[in-house]
Design a protein around this motif. Structure first.
Motif, short mmCIF file in Angstrom:
data_model
loop_
_atom_site.label_atom_id
_atom_site.label_comp_id
_atom_site.label_asym_id
_atom_site.label_seq_id
_atom_site.Cartn_x
_atom_site.Cartn_y
_atom_site.Cartn_z
N GLU A 100 -4.10 25.61 8.34
CA GLU A 100 -4.38 25.91 6.94
C GLU A 100 -3.81 25.09 6.03
O GLU A 100 -2.34 24.87 6.22
N LEU A 101 -4.59 24.51 5.17
CA LEU A 101 -3.80 23.70 3.86
C LEU A 101 -4.39 23.90 2.61
O LEU A 101 -5.60 23.64 2.19
N PRO A 102 -3.56 24.79 1.90
CA PRO A 102 -4.06 24.87 0.56
C PRO A 102 -3.96 23.77 -0.28
O PRO A 102 -2.83 22.87 -0.25
N ILE A 103 -5.00 23.67 -1.31
CA ILE A 103 -4.92 22.38 -2.15
C ILE A 103 -5.25 22.90 -3.64
O ILE A 103 -5.93 23.84 -3.68
N VAL A 104 -4.66 22.19 -4.42
CA VAL A 104 -4.75 22.66 -5.85
C VAL A 104 -5.49 21.72 -6.58
O VAL A 104 -5.39 20.43 -6.59
N VAL A 105 -6.52 22.01 -7.15
CA VAL A 105 -7.55 21.12 -8.31
C VAL A 105 -7.36 21.26 -9.62
O VAL A 105 -7.42 22.61 -9.93
N TRP A 106 -7.32 20.28 -10.43
CA TRP A 106 -7.23 20.10 -11.84
C TRP A 106 -8.40 19.51 -12.69
O TRP A 106 -8.80 18.56 -11.91
N ASP A 107 -9.07 20.32 -13.42
CA ASP A 107 -10.09 19.41 -14.02
C ASP A 107 -9.68 18.87 -15.13
O ASP A 107 -8.60 18.85 -15.58
N GLY A 108 -10.55 18.22 -15.87
CA GLY A 108 -10.20 17.30 -17.16
C GLY A 108 -10.44 17.94 -18.36
O GLY A 108 -10.79 17.29 -19.30
N GLY A 109 -10.88 19.29 -18.39
CA GLY A 109 -11.42 19.97 -19.68
C GLY A 109 -10.47 20.20 -20.59
O GLY A 109 -9.08 20.01 -20.60
#
Length: 796
Positions: free
Chosen positions: A556-565
């Motif tokens: 298992e690999l947790p990943i954090v995603v950020w948007d540009g809003g």
């Protein structure tokens, strides 16, 4: 004799001028030089050729026709004249002594023109013919007794109006029954009795012609012309006949259309619908048919811009229709110049003037109370999602187009949409939100705004309003997990396992912008790391080599995603990485667990559960069937005609002939060896004992020497005499086949142990009781004989 000849001939020539020509023509020949040669005529008995008699003789006396005379007649009455042929003795009579012929009836040449008769002279004393029979003709001479007639009259004719003088109209022909070869009795002359000065007739040919120029159909259409035909060349005393010719003037386009008046007025309310008729106008044309067809048009630009006109073919009226909406407040009157033109014009009548006419139509627009008018045909508004309730979205405006300028109120039509997301201010027309809006759920809203006048609420206007929900950044991004991440067992450190993308429900005007990272605050992952590619993608990279599926298959690999809003939102997604064996080129060799197999087969979890449940049900049914099959007791022999009532069947198989301990075979051979007393199971025990005691005084007879039939009869008598027995039949079975059977014994007790060669086909003739036995013995002739016990059933 010669004198008599001349006398007779002279009388004939005096009455018939034609006979002169006949007589002298027979004795003279005209030569080529003009001289006449006289021939001496030989003697003959008869001295006549033909006679003439006038038709229509009127008088009390008979009409003298002529005289017959023979050279043999001396005048002493010794010659008798006989007349035969057409009319002899009835119409024509002869004096037998003198030979004078008379007509007794008035003759009609038109019915019969001549009569053929025969004459003969006899000697009155000897009755011998003095002359051979001769033929002569009596012709009926014509008189003018028939007037001309027109058999086919009256006649109908037509001629175009405005025709020139002398135009042929019709030709009539009269017929006269008189003889056209004799005199002028049949010579006809035509004249006009009625129809002047419009028509004339040719006196010889009977052709009727126009006698007056420019006869107008519109002034007079029908004429009755009477034509007379008179014989005797029209002289006085001639007979005449007449007929009527009905002449009609046919129409030509000689009249232009005319409007009854030059100025017209028409009232049209401003509420009149576009394309609908608002009025009509008509020009008159005295012609008929296509000559009276009129095409209407509006020739001035002011009228043609607002109105159109079409021709009604049936009524020949100009139908005026509205092309554009009327507005009393803008323009109150319109002037139309309308022209009517004939569609079929004949060039020969162009001198009569232009075949068209014009009229002026003034249209007055009537003021009508109209519904409110919105400032726009439709409205487009926008509002941000998640806006507070009561946020103003926009406003609509409408006004009363009438001069009184009544106040307008606004409403939202909620009949089309049950969800009430908006409301409107009744007076100002401002639209506000009533619920929180979510662009991701419904990006557009369509509503209908209604405007009505305060003074007249029944007048309504509708306008569509479209509200666009604008996006705000209220949804965090997520990793796109469409594909499973596979890690090869032979992966090397720094190898890119897979490139990941992200999704976001929000809408970014300039495109979505994502950044990726591993979550902070947790230990460094010793197996994998993440690289942000700065292009809205991220790559998963291995940090070690040699993954073993048997040791650990899933990571298992947790990943954090950020948007540009604005503001920026982030979301954490956990990926599952599966270790699989791969080929050298990196292709997965085999890495499918049960879920993968099912997925590849196209089966979902629900489908798998359904299939397993069906299999379990089928197995349960099979087990239940087998269990019931084993527990079921079937008889050895099932008779097709089982008529037993109280029969107890024991499924016990005997030990055969060698089993002497299980059953005493002597009982089958000697009924006396049976038990002397047996209690009956069909009566009470007390009655059974008493019955046994009564029977104990009488020992059963010796059955060794008695036929079993007598034994059975005795038992039947005892059973019938027993008053304690039940009132129904019971079955008693005796395993004794009897003696003196003509078919022999079928028991296997006395049969040798070898295979029997006997033919058992005769068992088929014994009836249904032995059907099963016949089937057993008939299956195979080589089968060894089996022990058979024949049961004899006796009804007691």
């Amino acid at each position: 004799m010669e004198a008599s000849f001349h006398y007779s001939m002279s009388s004939i020539l005096n009455t018939c001028p034609l006979c002169v020509k006949y007589y002298y023509g027979r004795n003279q020949t005209k030569l080529a030089n003009g001289e006449t040669e006289v021939h001496h005529r030989p003697k003959r008995g008869w001295i006549w050729n033909q006679f003439f008699v006038l038709e229509e003789h009127i008088g009390p006396d008979t009409q003298y026709v002529g005289k017959l005379h023979s050279n043999s007649d001396k005048g002493d009455g010794s010659v008798r004249y006989i007349l035969s042929g057409e009319g002899a003795g009835s119409i024509f009579i002869i004096n037998e002594v003198t030979g004078d012929i008379h007509a007794t009836e008035s003759l009609d040449r038109e019915r019969k023109a001549h009569y053929v008769l025969h004459a003969q002279a006899f000697d009155r004393n000897t009755e011998k013919p003095l002359e051979p029979k001769s033929e002569f003709i009596i012709k009926v001479q014509d008189i003018n007794d028939n007037a001309p007639t027109f058999p086919d009259g009256p006649f109908v004719a037509a001629v175009p109006e405005m025709s020139g003088v002398g135009t042929s109209v019709y030709q009539v022909t009269a017929t006269d029954a008189d003889d056209p070869t004799y005199g002028n009795s049949a010579r006809v002359v035509y004249s006009i009795l009625q129809g002047q000065p419009y028509f004339s007739v040719d006196p010889k040919t009977g052709v009727i012609r126009t006698a007056l120029a420019n006869m107008d159909r519109e002034a007079r259409e029908h004429y009755a012309v009477v034509i007379q035909a008179k014989d005797m060349a029209g002289s006085v005393g001639g007979l005449s006949g007449s007929t009527t010719i009905n002449i009609t003037l046919t129409d030509v386009n000689d009249n232009p259309p005319k409007f009854p008046q030059k100025n017209y007025q028409l009232y049209v309310p401003e509420s009149a619908q576009v394309g609908k008729p608002v009025g009509k106008i008509k020009a008159n044309d005295e012609d008929l048919g296509i000559n009276a067809e009129i095409k209407y048009s509006i020739i001035n630009s002011e009228g043609a811009a607002m109105f159109s006109i079409n021709t009604d073919r049936d009524t020949r009226e100009g139908i005026i229709s509205l092309k554009k909406p009327l507005n009393y407040e803008r323009k109150k009157t319109y002037t139309l110049q309308i022209e009517g033109v004939n569609t079929h014009v004949e060039p020969i009548f162009s001198y009569l003037g232009p075949f068209k006419d014009t009229a002026t139509l003034k249209i007055t627009v009537g003021d009508v109370d109209e519904p409110p008018v919105f400032s726009m045909d439709y409205y487009i508004m926008d509002v941000y999602e998640n806006a507070r309730i009561g946020r103003e979205v926009g406003a609509v405006t409408a006004r009363d187009p009438d001069s009184k300028n009544s106040h307008v109120r606004y409403f939202i039509d909620h009949s089309e949409h049950s969800d009430k997301y908006f409301n409107i201010d009744m007076d100002s027309g401002v639209i506000k939100t009533t619920q929180s809006l979510d662009r991701e759920e419904m990006p557009w809203h369509n509503i209908t705004v209604i405007a009505s006048e305060v003074d007249n609420p029944s007048l309504l206007s509708h306008v569509p309003v479209t509200v666009q929900v604008l996006d705000v950044n209220d949804n965090p991004p997520e990793i796109n997990k469409d594909n499973e991440v596979i890690v090869c067992e032979s992966s090397r450190p720094g190898q890119v396992i897979q490139t990941m993308t992200a999704v976001d429900k929000d809408d970014f005007a300039n495109g979505q912008r994502f950044s990726f990272s591993l979550p902070s605050g947790i230990p460094v992952n010793p197996n994998f790391t993440l690289k942000d590619n700065k292009d809205n993608t991220a790559s998963i990279i291995t940090r070690r080599r040699q993954f073993n599926r048997l040791v650990q298959e899933l990571y298992e690999l947790p990943i954090v995603v950020w948007d540009g809003g604005e503001p920026a939102l982030s979301g954490t997604s956990t990926l599952t990485l599966r270790v699989c064996p791969c080929q050298r080129n990196g292709r997965v060799q085999t890495c499918q667990d049960e879920r993968g197999l099912l997925s590849s087969a196209g089966l979902s979890t629900g489908a798998l559960i359904a299939i397993l449940l069906c299999i379990v049900i089928l197995l349960a049914i099979v087990v239940l069937f087998i269990t019931l099959r084993r527990s079921k007791k079937e008889p050895l022999i099932i008779s097709e005609e089982d008529v037993r009532e109280n029969v107890v069947t024991y499924d016990d198989e005997g030990g055969g002939e060698e089993d002497t301990e299980a059953f005493d075979i002597i009982t089958l051979r000697n009924p006396a060896a049976a038990e002397e007393f047996k209690f009956r199971r069909d009566i009470r025990p007390e009655a059974a004992r008493q019955h046994g005691q009564n029977r104990g005084h009488h020992s059963p007879p010796e059955l060794n020497q008695v036929d079993v039939q007598e034994f059975i009869k005795q038992r039947l008598v005892e059973a019938d005499m027993d008053t304690n027995g039940p009132p129904y039949d019971s079955l008693q079975t005796y395993a004794y086949e009897g003696q003196m059977s003509p078919t022999g014994s079928i028991s296997s007790l006395d049969s040798p142990g070898t295979h029997s060669e006997q033919d058992y086909n005769y068992l088929d003739d014994w009836g249904p009781e032995f059907q099963k036995l016949a089937e057993l013995y008939g299956e195979d002739t080589d089968v060894a004989e089996s022990d058979v016990a024949v049961a004899v059933t006796v009804a007691t």
